[in-house]
Scaffold this motif. Structure first.
Motif, PDB file in Angstrom:
ATOM      1  N   GLY A 176       0.920  -1.183   0.001  1.00 57.54           N
ATOM      2  CA  GLY A 176       0.090  -0.004  -0.117  1.00 57.54           C
ATOM      3  C   GLY A 176       0.933   1.506   0.194  1.00 57.54           C
ATOM      4  O   GLY A 176       1.959   1.340   0.338  1.00 57.54           O
ATOM      5  N   GLY A 225      -4.779  -3.129   0.453  1.00 58.14           N
ATOM      6  CA  GLY A 225      -4.975  -1.982   1.070  1.00 58.14           C
ATOM      7  C   GLY A 225      -3.798  -1.031   1.558  1.00 58.14           C
ATOM      8  O   GLY A 225      -2.704  -1.519   1.211  1.00 58.14           O
ATOM      9  N   VAL A 226      -3.990   0.129   1.780  1.00 61.06           N
ATOM     10  CA  VAL A 226      -3.065   1.021   1.730  1.00 61.06           C
ATOM     11  C   VAL A 226      -2.098   1.016   2.758  1.00 61.06           C
ATOM     12  O   VAL A 226      -0.889   1.435   2.816  1.00 61.06           O
ATOM     13  N   TYR A 227      -2.385   0.468   3.748  1.00 66.86           N
ATOM     14  CA  TYR A 227      -1.637   0.037   5.087  1.00 66.86           C
ATOM     15  C   TYR A 227      -1.257  -1.596   5.114  1.00 66.86           C
ATOM     16  O   TYR A 227      -0.878  -2.114   6.074  1.00 66.86           O
ATOM     17  N   GLN A 240      -8.603   5.272   7.347  1.00 61.91           N
ATOM     18  CA  GLN A 240      -8.843   4.626   5.868  1.00 61.91           C
ATOM     19  C   GLN A 240     -10.265   5.007   5.728  1.00 61.91           C
ATOM     20  O   GLN A 240     -10.365   5.624   4.516  1.00 61.91           O
ATOM     21  N   THR A 287      -6.566   2.568  12.639  1.00 55.23           N
ATOM     22  CA  THR A 287      -6.154   2.147  11.127  1.00 55.23           C
ATOM     23  C   THR A 287      -7.258   2.202  10.185  1.00 55.23           C
ATOM     24  O   THR A 287      -7.476   2.737   9.273  1.00 55.23           O
ATOM     25  N   GLU A 339     -10.329   9.136   5.245  1.00 55.33           N
ATOM     26  CA  GLU A 339      -9.508   9.348   3.851  1.00 55.33           C
ATOM     27  C   GLU A 339      -9.993   8.777   2.703  1.00 55.33           C
ATOM     28  O   GLU A 339      -9.580   8.961   1.538  1.00 55.33           O
ATOM     29  N   ALA A 347      -5.265   3.637  -3.442  1.00 57.93           N
ATOM     30  CA  ALA A 347      -6.585   3.684  -3.244  1.00 57.93           C
ATOM     31  C   ALA A 347      -7.215   4.392  -4.305  1.00 57.93           C
ATOM     32  O   ALA A 347      -6.882   5.162  -4.747  1.00 57.93           O
ATOM     33  N   ASP A 382      -9.658   5.904   1.820  1.00 60.07           N
ATOM     34  CA  ASP A 382      -8.433   4.951   1.344  1.00 60.07           C
ATOM     35  C   ASP A 382      -8.848   3.748   1.498  1.00 60.07           C
ATOM     36  O   ASP A 382      -8.510   2.870   2.377  1.00 60.07           O
ATOM     37  N   LEU A 383      -9.716   3.275   0.498  1.00 60.57           N
ATOM     38  CA  LEU A 383     -10.474   2.225   0.587  1.00 60.57           C
ATOM     39  C   LEU A 383      -9.649   0.814   0.042  1.00 60.57           C
ATOM     40  O   LEU A 383      -8.707   1.082  -0.779  1.00 60.57           O
ATOM     41  N   ASP A 384     -10.017  -0.349   0.848  1.00 59.36           N
ATOM     42  CA  ASP A 384      -9.219  -1.459   0.492  1.00 59.36           C
ATOM     43  C   ASP A 384      -9.860  -2.006  -0.825  1.00 59.36           C
ATOM     44  O   ASP A 384     -10.761  -1.397  -1.412  1.00 59.36           O
ATOM     45  N   LYS A 403       0.555   3.572   1.731  1.00 62.04           N
ATOM     46  CA  LYS A 403       0.961   4.481   3.019  1.00 62.04           C
ATOM     47  C   LYS A 403       1.729   3.569   4.055  1.00 62.04           C
ATOM     48  O   LYS A 403       1.780   3.782   5.184  1.00 62.04           O
TER      49      LYS A 403
END
Lengths: 502, 284
Positions: free
Chosen positions: B8, B46-48, B216, B212, B219, B87, B221-223, B10
């Motif tokens: 991801g 995902g971003v993380y 998401q 976390t 923001e 994302a 920041d969708l998985d 992030k």
């Protein structure tokens, strides 16, 4: 009543395990309640409200997990805590079963020497990767799985074309290759009609029509429904046509697809124009077609089968005599058709037939225009044609060709409406389908209000494992009007409502 | 050398050794106040998250991320720009009747196929009064009543930190609520930022896993599973149901709890919704 608690320290647990522990403990004899929970202040309030905030749970930190058990007496509480300890330290079970199955396509090929086609049915997100592996190993692919992206489909099909392989699918439910039925397919005799189809039940209906006319097939290829879209470019439709044009066993070619995009149609017409063999085409829509020698365009799946057989024999198309059901007397207020399909293409063809008669489509969950889309797929309105094999009804459940539970429930629901005149059903036989559909349907049909007419299309061949004639007889005995041609079944339903209901 | 399926945007450079929670398919490492998840290949991007091309991630004790390089238990894994997960940005909704049709269909399916132990299952099946489930249900119902009455701070207090699971179900619900509101704001141009801020403030996030998820959601920041589900809602055909099913598989009941929060946001802020969850409150 006694409660006991244990704080879990130094262990990394996941939610699934926590829930399983709670569930197992709750199932123990003498246990009133049990929970494995984060010891937040708010959760402690919950424990307090239920008499479970014992001293040990009170001291747990916000970030800790606490297992609390409430049982009838001390020994039962103690025994539950011991069980909790056991569950907490138990290793994760990975797989069960002692029969050895190949764990990969490679292992399966090793086990089955000479295999050259791979049928893939896995969750959508893994499907493309598995298909890619199979193509890399030089295998033809039938990809039964759906939820594969357009980009992945295009990549796989281009790769297959480059390697001279078949890449049938994604979402390809029917194919008969070298006489072997794959996934949802009917038992067919060997013959000289070769088929390629971007529609599963469309292919089955035409195959059955060919069998009813005493003919057989050379090959029946599925391509997946999106092959005729510009994004995929008709890659497999063209490849399969090329194959059938070269195939010595194929004398007549049949092409079926839910209306391909204009550019793809042009490509297909050009290819058909190059064929030295007669081609029978059905794009499941009334349309103008270019004049091509030895090409015939058909408006129904039954006609497609009839013309293909007629061309093969150099004879006139043959349509078996009608079943001769007399039209029932109209009953005031009963005016609607509720069609409950398991076959998507059959539902689509029925909607086209409806439009030809009425000038507009019925309401449906598969309508392509918003105006005709059902507001709520679980509640019918007016004339309503539902594809119960669509994702609306199949997520988390078996397909309605396999499991009749939901359709039986829906038949009963539709039948209580006093404005319903006809319930129209399809019953698809063959490999993959329910082994005895009539056994499921008959008790429900017998219980319906006698004012409602049930019209039933049975798609199958005499050699199918369900025995076509037995299924037809059982359904007729239950009072249904039964047809082995889909076109005639839909026409019957429309005739009944057009003459004023039952 | 191992292979990375996705990493991801992030995921920050650094060394991660402190384990927060573990599952054979996911290992969550503390990364400041947030988590970095190291996952097997069947977990979505995902971003993380770092998704490895492996069947499981058992035994992973350390992860080191440096410029373009990744070391897992000291072993190098390769990845390039193609493996970096961004994302997606969601488009504005153009066919609103279609969206509402699909949202109603999806919510109906979620309520019918509720995940055991989730908030929807409690709302539908109910619970015995003198049990943990019964007590939780009373809070959730009151929370919903307050939400539909517009008293957001009091509603949030009924959900936060309450419920089973490593991420308590009530917190997952709030994550879904925020995600739903942010999605409505972005794709339907409705101004909801003040309400979102109130909900996040009152959520009093004190758990790295929920933090976390909440970050998401805020923001968008969708998985990949959520992104596919939300995109499918704007499309014809029933693909949104299969996509939603993937979310329902998240965690024990996390996915279903987040979805219930998401649908409550839709019932609150999208006209034409059939108010299926609101009706469960009136059943009291």
């Amino acid at each position: 009543m006694i409660a006991k608690a244990k704080i879990i320290k130094g262990m990394y647990l996941d939610s699934v395990k926590l829930m399983l522990i709670s569930k197992e403990l709750r199932g123990l004899q003498g246990v009133e309640d049990a929970v494995a929970i984060m010891a937040t202040k708010e959760n402690k309030d919950i424990l307090a409200a239920t008499g479970m905030l014992v001293e040990e749970a009170k001291t747990a930190k916000d970030s800790e997990i606490v297992v609390v058990v409430k049982a009838q007496d001390e020994p039962k509480a103690e025994s539950a805590m011991q069980k909790a300890e056991e569950l907490l330290t138990a290793p994760v079970k990975k797989r069960s079963g002692d029969k050895a199955h190949p764990g990969s396509i490679q292992a399966a090929v090793r086990d089955l020497d000479g295999a050259d086609i791979c049928l893939i049915s896995v969750a959508g997100k893994y499907a493309a990767a598995e298909a890619n592996k199979a193509l890399d190993m030089g295998l033809h692919v039938m990809l039964f799985s759906d939820n594969v992206s357009v980009a992945e489909e295009l990549y796989l099909k281009q790769k297959a074309v480059d390697k001279g392989l078949l890449m049938m699918g994604p979402d390809c439910g029917t194919a008969i290759i070298n006489g072997v039925p794959l996934a949802f397919s009917n038992v067919m005799q060997a013959g000289h009609i070769g088929l390629v189809s971007a529609s599963g039940t469309g292919l089955q209906e035409v195959c059955a029509g060919i069998a009813h006319r005493g003919e057989g097939i050379s090959q029946a290829f599925g391509t997946g429904g999106r092959d005729g879209k510009n994004a995929i470019g008709g890659l497999m439709l063209c490849s399969c046509l090329d194959f059938l044009m070269q195939d010595a066993d194929t004398k007549v070619i049949v092409l079926i697809a839910k209306t391909p995009d204009a550019e793809i149609q042009a490509k297909l017409w050009e290819k058909i124009g190059q064929s030295s063999k007669p081609v029978v085409v059905n794009f499941l829509k009334d349309m103008e077609v270019p004049p091509i020698a030895d090409m015939q365009y058909c408006n129904s799946l039954e006609e497609t089968a009839a013309i293909a057989c007629a061309v093969l024999r150099g004879d006139k198309p043959m349509y078996p005599e009608g079943e001769g059901y007399p039209l029932p007397k109209p009953i005031a207020g009963r005016k609607y058709i509720r069609a409950l399909y398991s076959g998507g293409t059959l539902c689509y063809e029925a909607m086209q037939m409806y439009k030809r008669r009425r000038g507009h489509y019925p309401k449906s969950n598969i309508a392509s225009e918003t105006e005709f889309m059902l507001k709520d797929v679980w509640h019918s309105e007016g004339d309503c044609f539902i594809d119960m094999g669509a994702d609306d009804f199949t997520v988390g459940r078996p397909h309605p060709m396999i499991d009749f539970t939901l359709r039986l429930k829906k038949i009963a629901e539709e039948a209580v409406h006093k404005d319903v005149a006809v319930i129209l059903l399809d019953v698809v036989l063959g490999y993959g389908s329910h082994i005895n559909p009539a056994k499921e349907l008959v008790p429900v049909l017998q219980g319906l209000d006698k004012e409602i007419v049930v019209v039933c299309h049975v798609l199958g061949t005499e050699d199918d494992p369900q025995h076509l004639h037995e299924q037809v007889k059982a359904l007729k005995d239950a009072g249904a009007r039964v047809f082995t041609s889909h076109r005639r079944a839909v026409a019957e339903a429309l005739d009944i409502v057009e003459q004023g209901g039952v | 050398m191992g292979r990375v399926t996705s990493i991801g945007t992030k995921v920050r450079s650094g060394e991660y050794r402190q384990l927060y929670s573990a599952h054979h398919k996911v290992r969550n490492f503390l990364a400041g106040e947030m988590l970095l998840s190291v996952c097997s290949r069947d977990i979505c991007a995902g971003v993380y998250r770092i998704v490895l091309d492996r069947d499981d991630v058992e035994g992973i004790e350390s992860v080191e991320v440096a410029e373009g390089k990744l070391y897992v238990n000291g072993k190098a894994y390769c990845f390039g720009a193609g493996e970096v997960y961004h994302a997606p940005v969601l488009d504005e909704i153009r066919d609103y009747p279609l969206l509402i049709h699909n949202l109603n269909g999806a919510e109906a399916m979620m309520m019918e196929q509720y995940t055991k132990g989730s908030i929807p299952s409690l709302l539908i099946k109910g619970a015995l009064p003198n049990t943990v489930d019964g007590a939780l249900l009373r809070y959730y119902r009151e929370g919903l009543r307050l939400l539909f009455a517009g008293d957001y701070p009091a509603a949030v207090r009924c959900f936060r930190h309450r419920g089973i699971g490593l991420s308590p179900a009530g917190d997952d619900f709030l994550v879904g609520l925020v995600l739903g509101m942010m999605w409505v704001q972005q794709t339907q141009k409705k101004e909801l930022s003040k309400i979102v801020d109130t909900i996040i403030h009152e959520s009093d996030v004190n758990n790295p896993l929920i933090r976390t998820f909440m970050m998401q959601a805020k923001e968008l920041d969708l998985d990949a599973d959520w992104a596919r589900f939300l995109s499918s809602l704007a499309q014809h055909g029933g693909s949104y149901l299969a996509e939603m099913q993937e979310i329902m598989k998240h965690g024990a009941s996390s996915g279903a709890d987040q979805l219930s929060g998401f649908f409550v946001a839709c019932e609150l802020f999208c006209s034409g919704m059939e108010q299926r969850i609101r009706k469960t409150v009136k059943k009291e």
